[in-house]
Write a protein that holds these residues in place. Structure first.
Motif, PDB file in Angstrom:
ATOM      1  N   THR A  35     -59.321 -19.881 106.280  1.00  0.00           N
ATOM      2  CA  THR A  35     -59.414 -21.257 105.788  1.00  0.00           C
ATOM      3  C   THR A  35     -60.052 -22.160 106.846  1.00  0.00           C
ATOM      4  O   THR A  35     -59.968 -21.865 108.054  1.00  0.00           O
ATOM      5  CB  THR A  35     -58.024 -21.815 105.444  1.00  0.00           C
ATOM      6  N   PRO A  36     -60.648 -23.272 106.419  1.00  0.00           N
ATOM      7  CA  PRO A  36     -61.176 -24.227 107.404  1.00  0.00           C
ATOM      8  C   PRO A  36     -60.122 -24.685 108.411  1.00  0.00           C
ATOM      9  O   PRO A  36     -60.421 -24.826 109.599  1.00  0.00           O
ATOM     10  CB  PRO A  36     -61.672 -25.391 106.538  1.00  0.00           C
ATOM     11  N   TYR A  73     -62.932 -30.216 109.525  1.00  0.00           N
ATOM     12  CA  TYR A  73     -64.332 -30.065 109.145  1.00  0.00           C
ATOM     13  C   TYR A  73     -65.362 -30.155 110.260  1.00  0.00           C
ATOM     14  O   TYR A  73     -66.430 -29.555 110.144  1.00  0.00           O
ATOM     15  CB  TYR A  73     -64.683 -31.069 108.051  1.00  0.00           C
ATOM     16  N   ILE A  78     -67.491 -27.084 109.780  1.00  0.00           N
ATOM     17  CA  ILE A  78     -66.827 -26.046 109.000  1.00  0.00           C
ATOM     18  C   ILE A  78     -66.844 -26.483 107.539  1.00  0.00           C
ATOM     19  O   ILE A  78     -66.322 -27.547 107.198  1.00  0.00           O
ATOM     20  CB  ILE A  78     -65.373 -25.828 109.476  1.00  0.00           C
ATOM     21  N   GLU A  79     -67.463 -25.654 106.691  1.00  0.00           N
ATOM     22  CA  GLU A  79     -67.540 -25.949 105.268  1.00  0.00           C
ATOM     23  C   GLU A  79     -66.632 -24.973 104.516  1.00  0.00           C
ATOM     24  O   GLU A  79     -66.684 -23.767 104.771  1.00  0.00           O
ATOM     25  CB  GLU A  79     -68.963 -25.764 104.763  1.00  0.00           C
ATOM     26  N   PRO A  80     -65.817 -25.474 103.601  1.00  0.00           N
ATOM     27  CA  PRO A  80     -64.969 -24.573 102.816  1.00  0.00           C
ATOM     28  C   PRO A  80     -65.812 -23.774 101.813  1.00  0.00           C
ATOM     29  O   PRO A  80     -66.754 -24.303 101.223  1.00  0.00           O
ATOM     30  CB  PRO A  80     -64.000 -25.513 102.098  1.00  0.00           C
ATOM     31  N   SER A 120     -64.627 -19.861 105.089  1.00  0.00           N
ATOM     32  CA  SER A 120     -65.290 -20.973 105.774  1.00  0.00           C
ATOM     33  C   SER A 120     -66.683 -20.567 106.237  1.00  0.00           C
ATOM     34  O   SER A 120     -66.911 -19.419 106.613  1.00  0.00           O
ATOM     35  CB  SER A 120     -64.491 -21.387 107.015  1.00  0.00           C
TER      36      SER A 120
END
Length: 149
Positions: free
Chosen positions: A13-14, A75, A94-96, A103
């Motif tokens: 996860t982010p 993010y 950081i992009e989900p 990520s």
């Protein structure tokens, strides 16, 4: 010169990725040139926090201090070097992916040189970082996904 950019997808996860990347104690685990890192300020990392990082540059070990300029959990982060002949400026994003289960990590690094650093950047630092950053991101992925010890 343009910033050096690397992008990698990570099966975490982010929030997990962000927590790991912005914790200075993990730097030597995933950055090949980082020999050591220690926070110079009390408490958790925050905007303005300083970290003393010792890096291998060529055949030398060089201590340097970085400061976090912006933190936007989970993010993005921005930091820059505040001393030494070579001062990095780093932006991380950081992009989900997959509804936040994975990520995409993007790291952009550029440099400012002072004194001898002006010579070191094109001759030593940029070539070293161009070679190391893809390996660093692979190490980051492996650490976060639990595929290394």
């Amino acid at each position: 010169m343009t910033a050096i950019r690397e992008i990698i997808d990570v099966d975490r996860t982010p929030a997990d990725v962000y927590a790991y990347i912005t914790d200075p104690s993990h730097l030597p685990e995933w950055q090949l040139s980082a020999v050591s890192a220690e926070s110079l300020d009390e408490g958790p990392i925050h905007t303005g926090s300083r970290v003393r990082v010792t890096r291998r540059v060529g055949n030398r070990q060089m201590p340097m201090t970085i400061r976090f300029d912006q933190l936007d959990p989970p993010y993005s982060w921005d930091l820059h070097g505040i001393d030494g002949p070579v001062r990095a400026r780093t932006h991380g994003r950081i992009e989900p992916l997959d509804d936040g289960r994975r990520s995409r990590v993007t790291i952009d690094i550029d440099f400012e040189g002072y004194g001898l650093g002006k010579v070191l950047i094109p001759l030593v630092v940029r070539p070293q970082v161009r070679k190391e950053l893809p390996r660093d991101e692979k190490l980051l992925k492996d650490r976060l996904e639990g595929t290394t010890d």
